[in-house]
Design a protein around this motif. Sequence first.
Motif, PDB file in Angstrom:
ATOM      1  N   UNK A 209       5.134  -5.665  -3.276  1.00 28.38           N
ATOM      2  CA  UNK A 209       3.681  -5.490  -3.304  1.00 28.38           C
ATOM      3  C   UNK A 209       3.352  -3.996  -3.277  1.00 28.38           C
ATOM      4  N   UNK A 210       2.299  -3.615  -3.960  1.00 25.49           N
ATOM      5  CA  UNK A 210       1.883  -2.212  -3.980  1.00 25.49           C
ATOM      6  C   UNK A 210       1.438  -1.739  -2.600  1.00 25.49           C
ATOM      7  N   UNK A 211       0.953  -2.669  -1.790  1.00 22.27           N
ATOM      8  CA  UNK A 211       0.478  -2.314  -0.448  1.00 22.27           C
ATOM      9  C   UNK A 211       1.556  -1.611   0.365  1.00 22.27           C
ATOM     10  N   UNK A 212       2.828  -1.866   0.018  1.00 22.52           N
ATOM     11  CA  UNK A 212       3.937  -1.273   0.767  1.00 22.52           C
ATOM     12  C   UNK A 212       3.968   0.244   0.676  1.00 22.52           C
ATOM     13  N   UNK A 213       3.345   0.811  -0.349  1.00 20.46           N
ATOM     14  CA  UNK A 213       3.403   2.265  -0.515  1.00 20.46           C
ATOM     15  C   UNK A 213       2.075   2.945  -0.188  1.00 20.46           C
ATOM     16  N   UNK A 214       1.108   2.170   0.266  1.00 23.87           N
ATOM     17  CA  UNK A 214      -0.176   2.777   0.609  1.00 23.87           C
ATOM     18  C   UNK A 214      -0.193   3.216   2.067  1.00 23.87           C
ATOM     19  N   UNK A 215      -0.882   4.323   2.363  1.00 23.34           N
ATOM     20  CA  UNK A 215      -0.999   4.761   3.759  1.00 23.34           C
ATOM     21  C   UNK A 215      -1.770   3.722   4.561  1.00 23.34           C
ATOM     22  N   UNK A 216      -1.430   3.567   5.823  1.00 22.25           N
ATOM     23  CA  UNK A 216      -2.069   2.547   6.647  1.00 22.25           C
ATOM     24  C   UNK A 216      -3.450   2.947   7.138  1.00 22.25           C
ATOM     25  N   UNK A 217      -4.160   1.964   7.658  1.00 23.41           N
ATOM     26  CA  UNK A 217      -5.471   2.173   8.292  1.00 23.41           C
ATOM     27  C   UNK A 217      -6.528   2.759   7.374  1.00 23.41           C
ATOM     28  N   UNK A 218      -6.464   2.402   6.098  1.00 18.29           N
ATOM     29  CA  UNK A 218      -7.508   2.865   5.185  1.00 18.29           C
ATOM     30  C   UNK A 218      -8.722   1.954   5.299  1.00 18.29           C
ATOM     31  N   UNK A 219      -9.911   2.522   5.462  1.00 21.09           N
ATOM     32  CA  UNK A 219     -11.110   1.674   5.493  1.00 21.09           C
ATOM     33  C   UNK A 219     -11.347   1.053   4.133  1.00 21.09           C
ATOM     34  N   UNK A 220     -11.740  -0.226   4.063  1.00 24.64           N
ATOM     35  CA  UNK A 220     -12.010  -0.850   2.764  1.00 24.64           C
ATOM     36  C   UNK A 220     -13.269  -0.284   2.150  1.00 24.64           C
ATOM     37  N   UNK A 221     -13.330  -0.356   0.829  1.00 23.84           N
ATOM     38  CA  UNK A 221     -14.573   0.030   0.157  1.00 23.84           C
ATOM     39  C   UNK A 221     -15.592  -1.053   0.429  1.00 23.84           C
ATOM     40  N   UNK A 222     -16.860  -0.781   0.133  1.00 23.74           N
ATOM     41  CA  UNK A 222     -17.914  -1.772   0.366  1.00 23.74           C
ATOM     42  C   UNK A 222     -17.603  -3.037  -0.431  1.00 23.74           C
ATOM     43  N   UNK A 223     -17.117  -2.842  -1.654  1.00 25.90           N
ATOM     44  CA  UNK A 223     -16.808  -3.990  -2.516  1.00 25.90           C
ATOM     45  C   UNK A 223     -15.671  -4.810  -1.941  1.00 25.90           C
ATOM     46  N   UNK A 224     -14.610  -4.114  -1.472  1.00 25.63           N
ATOM     47  CA  UNK A 224     -13.470  -4.809  -0.909  1.00 25.63           C
ATOM     48  C   UNK A 224     -13.840  -5.521   0.394  1.00 25.63           C
TER      49      UNK A 224
END
Length: 229
Positions: A209-224
């Motif tokens: 999954x791409x999520x494995x390479x994303x930095x943690x604790x990112x706030x979601x966008x309004x859309x997400x």
Amino acid sequence: MIDWRAIDTVLLDMDGTLLDLHFDSHFWLEHLPRRYVELHRLDEATQEEVRSRVLHEKGTLNWYSLAYWSRELDVDIVALKREIQHLIGLRGDALDFLKWLRRAHPRVVLATNADRESLELKLPLTGLEAYLDAIVSSADLGVPKEEQGFWFALQEVEPFDPSRTLFIDDNPSVLESAREFGIRYLLGIKQPDSTRPEKDLEEFIALDRFAAILPGNLPPTAEEGSGHG
């Protein structure tokens, strides 16, 4: 796994990386051979001959050219692809990844072996274009990604620093070519085709999954955050 502060450019493959490879696998190995036999009123055994002809061109520009196969097989490849276009779809969390890149990263380039006819079919159905800064096809450059000439030509039209570039692709031959050129950050895809077993890329780290390479604790966008992503 990835220090995003060290990356200026993200180069992304399309089929098998952002899009599920099931459509392409099914089309070239099942749908096209069957429809070829039907359209030309040939024996069922001819299907295997079509598969062999297709696979013989693997890794070349012909392999990826819809116009080439339309001429060679005397069929309308685009029309046949449209018959099963409902199978065209994004892989797993590819859209979430693209949304994150769009708001957090300066340059995202689709570097694909798909020709322009393939792109004209798939881009409107997937919405990929909205998340890309540029789209470069090997057909435009005259050389496939498997060869060094592609990367030199790509750098001419889309300047990038290999030492500050991340490239993600499901094809180990392409990843090897990119490594030879000097691209520093290389990732593969474990399961390009959702209907087939995972692949062992051996020399390259492969993503589930791409999520494995994303930095943690990112706030979601309004859309997400609204649940309508």
